[in-house]
Design an enzyme around this catalytic site. Sequence first.
Site, PDB file in Angstrom:
ATOM      1  N   GLN A   1      -2.644   2.913   9.758  1.00 22.21           N
ATOM      2  CA  GLN A   1      -1.229   3.207   9.058  1.00 22.21           C
ATOM      3  C   GLN A   1      -0.470   3.961   9.821  1.00 22.21           C
ATOM      4  O   GLN A   1       0.674   3.623   9.950  1.00 22.21           O
ATOM      5  CB  GLN A   1      -1.607   3.737   7.732  1.00 22.21           C
TER       6      GLN A   1
ATOM      7  N   ASP B   1      -2.165  10.813  -2.582  1.00 21.56           N
ATOM      8  CA  ASP B   1      -2.426   9.716  -3.539  1.00 21.56           C
ATOM      9  C   ASP B   1      -2.856  10.122  -4.754  1.00 21.56           C
ATOM     10  O   ASP B   1      -2.477   9.626  -5.802  1.00 21.56           O
ATOM     11  CB  ASP B   1      -3.656   8.935  -3.091  1.00 21.56           C
TER      12      ASP B   1
ATOM     13  N   ASN C   1      -5.594  12.383  -0.358  1.00 25.16           N
ATOM     14  CA  ASN C   1      -4.778  11.802   0.509  1.00 25.16           C
ATOM     15  C   ASN C   1      -5.630  10.881   1.728  1.00 25.16           C
ATOM     16  O   ASN C   1      -7.084  10.977   1.613  1.00 25.16           O
ATOM     17  CB  ASN C   1      -3.809  12.395   1.259  1.00 25.16           C
TER      18      ASN C   1
ATOM     19  N   ARG D   1      -7.152  -0.790  -7.311  1.00 27.95           N
ATOM     20  CA  ARG D   1      -7.402   0.447  -6.436  1.00 27.95           C
ATOM     21  C   ARG D   1      -7.763   1.495  -7.405  1.00 27.95           C
ATOM     22  O   ARG D   1      -7.077   1.894  -8.125  1.00 27.95           O
ATOM     23  CB  ARG D   1      -6.496   0.564  -5.374  1.00 27.95           C
TER      24      ARG D   1
ATOM     25  N   ARG E   1       1.097  -1.177   0.101  1.00 22.06           N
ATOM     26  CA  ARG E   1      -0.068   0.115   0.034  1.00 22.06           C
ATOM     27  C   ARG E   1       0.781   1.386  -0.099  1.00 22.06           C
ATOM     28  O   ARG E   1       2.053   1.188   0.076  1.00 22.06           O
ATOM     29  CB  ARG E   1      -0.955   0.127   1.286  1.00 22.06           C
ATOM     30  N   GLY E   2       0.259   2.493  -0.126  1.00 21.47           N
ATOM     31  CA  GLY E   2       0.928   3.747  -0.067  1.00 21.47           C
ATOM     32  C   GLY E   2       0.959   3.824  -1.648  1.00 21.47           C
ATOM     33  O   GLY E   2       1.399   2.909  -2.585  1.00 21.47           O
ATOM     34  N   ALA E   3       0.755   5.277  -2.066  1.00 19.45           N
ATOM     35  CA  ALA E   3       0.725   5.437  -3.596  1.00 19.45           C
ATOM     36  C   ALA E   3       2.071   4.894  -4.532  1.00 19.45           C
ATOM     37  O   ALA E   3       1.793   4.176  -5.397  1.00 19.45           O
ATOM     38  CB  ALA E   3       0.323   6.876  -3.891  1.00 19.45           C
TER      39      ALA E   3
END
Length: 339
Positions: free
Chosen positions: A190, A231, A241, A85, A44-46
């Site tokens: 997170q 994001d 975000n 996503r 995860r995380g852009a």
Amino acid sequence: MEPIRWQETSLSLLDQRKLPLQVIWNDYTDYRDIISAIRTLEVRGAPSIGVAAAYAFCLAGLEFQNKPNFAANMKKAKEELAASRPTAVNLFWALDRMERCLDKNGAEPSCVPALIQEAKELDRENLEMNRAMSRYGAETVPMKAHILTHCNAGPIATGGIGTALGVIIEAFEQGKVEMVYVDETRPLLQGSRLTAWELQQHGVPATLICDNMAATLMNQGKIDQVLLGCDRMAANGDFANKIGTYSVAVNAHYHGVPFYTVLPSSTIDLTIADGSGIVVEQRDPQEVRTMYGVQTAPTDIPVYNPAFDVTPHKLLTGAITEKGVVYNPYKENLAKLFG
Ligand code: MRU
């Protein structure tokens, strides 16, 4: 710690769902497993999502290179990966780049080594962008800074030193950071699970707070600067975000606290005029009815669970990128640097 390791015929992912209690790596050879890993936030995380998708495309290449209809299968794999996503634009940016490489090399099975080379290059460039953002961003951090961050924009979310956390770690190494306040970031934590853990690993002083405590800290004059990730940024500087970012922005504006987002150019989407064009992912209601598997609400209570929110550019002090800090007017300045 890097969250993604390419092993020539397989992809290893650090399972971010298990952190910080367990450090577990999973190996995958099927690109469909990477789709599920992206969906379930194992990765995860852009920026990390973009890098994982690029390598997943290589896994598809390895699978289809000895089968008929290579080009059609690869196009289908790209579509499936793109549906994992919807919000972080890095996913689409990485897949478009991989598709351009596929087409440039004739979309034939022999292009698989070129695809792998391209994914490695994208991964390497991502690391370099992280380093540049950290250097530019650290210049905005005052001495003895008390910083607030939200969600996780550290090494595991980005594949490098981190975006917002990269800036914080760099500024800490320059002796500027006294304390980082970490929003826990409900519903999936997170902040408490990942950011708190990463800051500890780098020896950065950190204090964990619940999301609803940030305004009080600002009111007490305890926050000098907000630094968080992104994001997707639209052409006018509006940006998506993690859910909760918008309320941090409103609170920072009210209390006169400088509010920065940190993002590589792969997160900028100039095809979208403003934040209203950003698709915000809606996630499973169970994420809100439970806290890591433990039920904390009535079984059938209706739930609203957007994974992101959109912060209007007028609440932004600056956007820290690998090409420098962008200020208002964002539309003109983003177009000049990235158009
Ligand atoms: O749902 P997630 O955990 O993928 O959301 C991550 C964030 O919102 C981060 O702040 C973001 O990706 C920006 S920086 C890596």
